[in-house]
Design a protein around this motif. Structure first.
Motif, PDB file in Angstrom:
ATOM      1  N   LYS A   1      44.445  55.596  28.095  1.00 56.15           N
ATOM      2  CA  LYS A   1      43.258  55.429  28.580  1.00 56.15           C
ATOM      3  C   LYS A   1      43.071  54.010  29.263  1.00 56.15           C
ATOM      4  CE  LYS A   1      41.181  58.394  24.998  1.00 56.15           C
ATOM      5  NZ  LYS A   1      40.285  58.383  23.626  1.00 56.15           N
ATOM      6  N   SER A   2      43.804  52.896  28.558  1.00 55.04           N
ATOM      7  CA  SER A   2      43.497  51.755  29.102  1.00 55.04           C
ATOM      8  C   SER A   2      44.253  51.633  30.439  1.00 55.04           C
ATOM      9  CB  SER A   2      44.455  50.772  27.905  1.00 55.04           C
ATOM     10  OG  SER A   2      43.628  50.412  27.140  1.00 55.04           O
ATOM     11  N   ILE A   3      45.486  52.222  30.538  1.00 52.11           N
ATOM     12  CA  ILE A   3      46.037  52.303  31.846  1.00 52.11           C
ATOM     13  C   ILE A   3      45.190  52.867  32.793  1.00 52.11           C
ATOM     14  CG2 ILE A   3      48.012  53.206  33.272  1.00 52.11           C
ATOM     15  CD1 ILE A   3      49.677  52.459  30.627  1.00 52.11           C
ATOM     16  N   GLU A   4      44.768  54.055  32.592  1.00 50.79           N
ATOM     17  CA  GLU A   4      43.980  54.742  33.458  1.00 50.79           C
ATOM     18  C   GLU A   4      42.376  53.883  33.768  1.00 50.79           C
ATOM     19  OE1 GLU A   4      41.186  58.817  33.975  1.00 50.79           O
ATOM     20  OE2 GLU A   4      42.223  58.252  32.153  1.00 50.79           O
ATOM     21  N   SER A   5      42.278  53.108  32.883  1.00 48.79           N
ATOM     22  CA  SER A   5      40.826  52.292  33.222  1.00 48.79           C
ATOM     23  C   SER A   5      41.206  51.225  34.215  1.00 48.79           C
ATOM     24  CB  SER A   5      40.367  51.945  31.861  1.00 48.79           C
ATOM     25  OG  SER A   5      39.470  50.842  32.151  1.00 48.79           O
ATOM     26  N   VAL A   6      42.283  50.414  34.010  1.00 43.41           N
ATOM     27  CA  VAL A   6      42.758  49.529  34.588  1.00 43.41           C
ATOM     28  C   VAL A   6      43.075  49.673  35.928  1.00 43.41           C
ATOM     29  CG1 VAL A   6      44.430  47.521  34.966  1.00 43.41           C
ATOM     30  CG2 VAL A   6      43.597  48.029  32.741  1.00 43.41           C
ATOM     31  N   LEU A   7      43.717  51.047  36.123  1.00 36.79           N
ATOM     32  CA  LEU A   7      44.283  51.279  37.644  1.00 36.79           C
ATOM     33  C   LEU A   7      42.897  51.821  38.444  1.00 36.79           C
ATOM     34  CD1 LEU A   7      47.367  53.433  36.994  1.00 36.79           C
ATOM     35  CD2 LEU A   7      47.110  51.170  37.727  1.00 36.79           C
ATOM     36  N   ALA A   8      41.845  52.139  37.915  1.00 40.05           N
ATOM     37  CA  ALA A   8      40.400  52.493  38.555  1.00 40.05           C
ATOM     38  C   ALA A   8      40.028  51.180  38.741  1.00 40.05           C
ATOM     39  CB  ALA A   8      39.653  53.055  37.403  1.00 40.05           C
ATOM     40  N   ILE A   9      39.962  50.195  37.773  1.00 34.94           N
ATOM     41  CA  ILE A   9      39.540  48.672  38.329  1.00 34.94           C
ATOM     42  C   ILE A   9      39.903  48.201  39.452  1.00 34.94           C
ATOM     43  CG2 ILE A   9      39.266  46.492  37.498  1.00 34.94           C
ATOM     44  CD1 ILE A   9      38.763  47.701  34.583  1.00 34.94           C
ATOM     45  N   ALA A  10      41.372  48.586  39.392  1.00 36.12           N
ATOM     46  CA  ALA A  10      42.427  47.900  40.563  1.00 36.12           C
ATOM     47  C   ALA A  10      41.742  48.663  41.900  1.00 36.12           C
ATOM     48  CB  ALA A  10      43.590  48.120  40.280  1.00 36.12           C
ATOM     49  N   ASP A  11      41.671  49.721  41.846  1.00 36.25           N
ATOM     50  CA  ASP A  11      41.194  50.789  43.287  1.00 36.25           C
ATOM     51  C   ASP A  11      39.864  50.159  43.578  1.00 36.25           C
ATOM     52  OD1 ASP A  11      43.465  52.049  43.220  1.00 36.25           O
ATOM     53  OD2 ASP A  11      42.527  53.828  42.196  1.00 36.25           O
ATOM     54  N   ALA A  12      39.078  49.687  42.476  1.00 37.41           N
ATOM     55  CA  ALA A  12      37.401  49.138  42.987  1.00 37.41           C
ATOM     56  C   ALA A  12      37.628  47.911  43.645  1.00 37.41           C
ATOM     57  CB  ALA A  12      36.615  49.118  41.893  1.00 37.41           C
ATOM     58  N   LEU A  13      38.907  47.127  43.032  1.00 33.21           N
ATOM     59  CA  LEU A  13      38.974  45.685  43.745  1.00 33.21           C
ATOM     60  C   LEU A  13      39.458  45.463  45.184  1.00 33.21           C
ATOM     61  CD1 LEU A  13      40.552  44.281  40.293  1.00 33.21           C
ATOM     62  CD2 LEU A  13      38.389  43.221  41.331  1.00 33.21           C
ATOM     63  N   LYS A  14      39.982  46.513  45.598  1.00 37.32           N
ATOM     64  CA  LYS A  14      40.373  46.536  46.970  1.00 37.32           C
ATOM     65  C   LYS A  14      39.747  45.621  47.844  1.00 37.32           C
ATOM     66  CE  LYS A  14      43.411  50.551  46.606  1.00 37.32           C
ATOM     67  NZ  LYS A  14      43.720  52.092  46.826  1.00 37.32           N
ATOM     68  N   PRO A  15      38.406  45.931  48.084  1.00 41.73           N
ATOM     69  CA  PRO A  15      37.539  45.242  49.074  1.00 41.73           C
ATOM     70  C   PRO A  15      37.839  43.618  48.908  1.00 41.73           C
ATOM     71  CG  PRO A  15      36.073  47.109  48.144  1.00 41.73           C
ATOM     72  CD  PRO A  15      37.544  46.923  47.295  1.00 41.73           C
ATOM     73  N   ALA A  16      37.844  43.293  47.584  1.00 44.11           N
ATOM     74  CA  ALA A  16      38.039  41.762  47.299  1.00 44.11           C
ATOM     75  C   ALA A  16      39.311  41.268  47.461  1.00 44.11           C
ATOM     76  CB  ALA A  16      37.410  41.426  45.972  1.00 44.11           C
ATOM     77  N   ALA A  17      40.362  41.914  47.771  1.00 46.31           N
ATOM     78  CA  ALA A  17      41.653  41.590  48.094  1.00 46.31           C
ATOM     79  C   ALA A  17      42.111  40.928  46.741  1.00 46.31           C
ATOM     80  CB  ALA A  17      41.738  40.532  49.297  1.00 46.31           C
ATOM     81  N   THR A  18      41.790  41.244  45.586  1.00 45.21           N
ATOM     82  CA  THR A  18      42.263  40.620  44.330  1.00 45.21           C
ATOM     83  C   THR A  18      43.945  40.697  44.227  1.00 45.21           C
ATOM     84  OG1 THR A  18      40.230  40.909  43.383  1.00 45.21           O
ATOM     85  CG2 THR A  18      41.994  40.724  42.074  1.00 45.21           C
ATOM     86  N   LYS A  19      44.677  39.782  43.732  1.00 48.53           N
ATOM     87  CA  LYS A  19      46.117  39.719  43.710  1.00 48.53           C
ATOM     88  C   LYS A  19      46.452  39.840  42.200  1.00 48.53           C
ATOM     89  CE  LYS A  19      46.524  39.519  48.187  1.00 48.53           C
ATOM     90  NZ  LYS A  19      46.869  40.990  48.846  1.00 48.53           N
ATOM     91  N   ILE A  20      45.674  39.282  41.205  1.00 48.48           N
ATOM     92  CA  ILE A  20      46.585  39.394  39.968  1.00 48.48           C
ATOM     93  C   ILE A  20      45.347  39.771  39.105  1.00 48.48           C
ATOM     94  CG2 ILE A  20      46.972  37.560  38.209  1.00 48.48           C
ATOM     95  CD1 ILE A  20      47.644  35.511  40.279  1.00 48.48           C
ATOM     96  N   ILE A  21      45.910  40.596  38.131  1.00 54.53           N
ATOM     97  CA  ILE A  21      45.134  41.284  36.942  1.00 54.53           C
ATOM     98  C   ILE A  21      45.595  40.724  35.752  1.00 54.53           C
ATOM     99  CG2 ILE A  21      44.535  43.468  35.909  1.00 54.53           C
ATOM    100  CD1 ILE A  21      43.998  44.930  38.350  1.00 54.53           C
ATOM    101  N   VAL A  22      44.972  39.940  35.033  1.00 58.06           N
ATOM    102  CA  VAL A  22      45.350  39.294  33.671  1.00 58.06           C
ATOM    103  C   VAL A  22      44.839  40.307  32.505  1.00 58.06           C
ATOM    104  CG1 VAL A  22      44.871  37.456  32.299  1.00 58.06           C
ATOM    105  CG2 VAL A  22      45.060  37.203  34.803  1.00 58.06           C
ATOM    106  N   THR A  23      45.749  40.617  31.865  1.00 62.29           N
ATOM    107  CA  THR A  23      45.434  41.378  30.433  1.00 62.29           C
ATOM    108  C   THR A  23      46.175  40.758  29.256  1.00 62.29           C
ATOM    109  OG1 THR A  23      45.015  43.304  29.528  1.00 62.29           O
ATOM    110  CG2 THR A  23      47.208  42.845  30.386  1.00 62.29           C
ATOM    111  N   ASN A  24      45.146  40.690  28.273  1.00 65.22           N
ATOM    112  CA  ASN A  24      45.560  40.320  26.882  1.00 65.22           C
ATOM    113  C   ASN A  24      45.416  41.491  25.819  1.00 65.22           C
ATOM    114  OD1 ASN A  24      44.994  37.292  24.957  1.00 65.22           O
ATOM    115  ND2 ASN A  24      45.862  39.256  24.425  1.00 65.22           N
ATOM    116  N   PRO A  25      46.363  42.318  25.590  1.00 64.64           N
ATOM    117  CA  PRO A  25      46.666  43.519  24.847  1.00 64.64           C
ATOM    118  C   PRO A  25      45.702  43.142  23.688  1.00 64.64           C
ATOM    119  CG  PRO A  25      48.571  43.411  25.875  1.00 64.64           C
ATOM    120  CD  PRO A  25      47.817  42.079  26.189  1.00 64.64           C
ATOM    121  N   ASN A  26      44.864  44.120  23.107  1.00 63.21           N
ATOM    122  CA  ASN A  26      44.111  43.953  21.772  1.00 63.21           C
ATOM    123  C   ASN A  26      44.954  43.885  20.577  1.00 63.21           C
ATOM    124  OD1 ASN A  26      41.587  44.203  22.923  1.00 63.21           O
ATOM    125  ND2 ASN A  26      41.678  46.355  22.776  1.00 63.21           N
ATOM    126  N   PRO A  27      44.652  42.821  19.625  1.00 66.50           N
ATOM    127  CA  PRO A  27      45.494  43.075  18.456  1.00 66.50           C
ATOM    128  C   PRO A  27      45.138  44.265  17.541  1.00 66.50           C
ATOM    129  CG  PRO A  27      43.557  41.596  18.286  1.00 66.50           C
ATOM    130  CD  PRO A  27      43.626  42.130  19.363  1.00 66.50           C
TER     131      PRO A  27
END
Length: 307
Positions: A114-140
């Protein structure tokens, strides 16, 4: 321990009502640039001290943000819809978004999917902003607890981190692993395994300098050893300073030798994206507001890193 960024995220929501821009041209000529940025969490802490809500009115919040001279912004996202709502405000204030921070839970297979699916959807939404780095801190296992992940959970997490990094790489983005202090417990086995069990081509490092310092018992030895071990994987720095172990209002001289840190990175030809995160905690000084503090941050940052 003071409340950290992740505990705020579920309460942060960007105000609705703004539609995604059809032609966000403000990003096009600057897509390759990565100016100094600042993470939203530091602004959340400054606003909270004044009894204000950073996410309540993004128009007002980002107006103050831009008045500091900052040209880029690192927000945190829980879902792709939040990206859509934020983009018009970035255009209005001519702010770039080279990097973003996202939530993930990767140590259990069902949650990881579910997390991977969500992050990839966020990545697609970020395309117009030309974002290059996605930072994540996996939950404890549980925020605020002393529970450590099992070896099996660490193995699962590393596999899923690598999988996510590979998928983001195919989209032209870089996954950067971030830590708080939790990952430095138990001989820092979680921290080290995430880097040793993942492919450097898929997973880079967002070095949150002060969390590594604090998580290792306020140790610069540990901090600089990590740079020796993993310096080439650093693509982003989260920058914060303390004095006597207490987070300060501004980035300045203090417990961590940032001049040495900048030189060490230069010596190995690493030029990370610089992200201010000069947050407040309960014992922090209270002498100025967020705008004044971040203007001072930028002056000292230029002195140390030459940007």
């Amino acid at each position: 321990m003071s409340t950290n960024r992740r505990q705020f995220l579920n309460t942060i929501a960007v105000s609705a009502g703004a539609a995604l821009l059809a032609e966000p041209a403000w990003t096009q000529s600057k897509a390759a640039a990565m100016p100094v940025s600042c993470n939203q969490y530091s602004w959340i802490t400054f606003f909270a001290r004044e009894g204000r809500d950073w996410g309540a009115n993004p128009d007002v919040s980002l107006s103050e943000y831009a008045s500091t001279g900052l040209k880029a912004y690192e927000p945190a996202f829980n879902n792709a819809g939040e990206v859509t709502k934020l983009l018009p405000y970035l255009k209005k204030y001519n702010l770039l978004m080279p990097s973003v921070y996202v939530n993930t839970s990767l140590h259990k297979s069902d949650e990881a999917d579910k997390s991977i699916e969500s992050v990839l959807a966020i990545a697609d939404a970020l395309k117009p902003a030309a974002t290059k780095i996605i930072v994540t801190n996996p939950n404890p296992i549980k925020w605020g607890s002393d529970l450590n992940k099992s070896d099996a959970e660490l193995s699962e997490q590393a596999q899923n981190m690598d999988k996510l990094g590979s998928a983001l790489k195919s989209k032209g983005m870089t996954l950067a692993y971030h830590t708080h202090d939790v990952e430095l417990r138990a001989a820092a086995r979680e921290f080290h395994h995430m880097l040793l069990a993942t492919d450097p081509k898929n997973v880079s490092l967002c070095l949150d300098v002060h969390w590594v310092y604090r998580g290792s018992g306020n140790s610069q030895i540990a901090l600089f050893d990590i740079i020796k071990l993993y310096g080439k994987r650093i693509v982003e720095l989260h920058i914060r300073q303390s004095k006597g172990g207490i987070w300060q209002e501004t980035f300045s001289e203090g417990d961590i030798d940032y001049v040495r840190l900048a030189k060490n990175l230069k010596d190995i030809s690493v030029k990370p994206h610089l992200v201010l995160e000069q947050c407040l905690e309960k014992a922090s000084p209270n002498t100025m507001n967020a705008v004044a503090a971040h203007k001072i941050d930028l002056v000292y940052l230029q002195k140390v890193f030459g940007v």
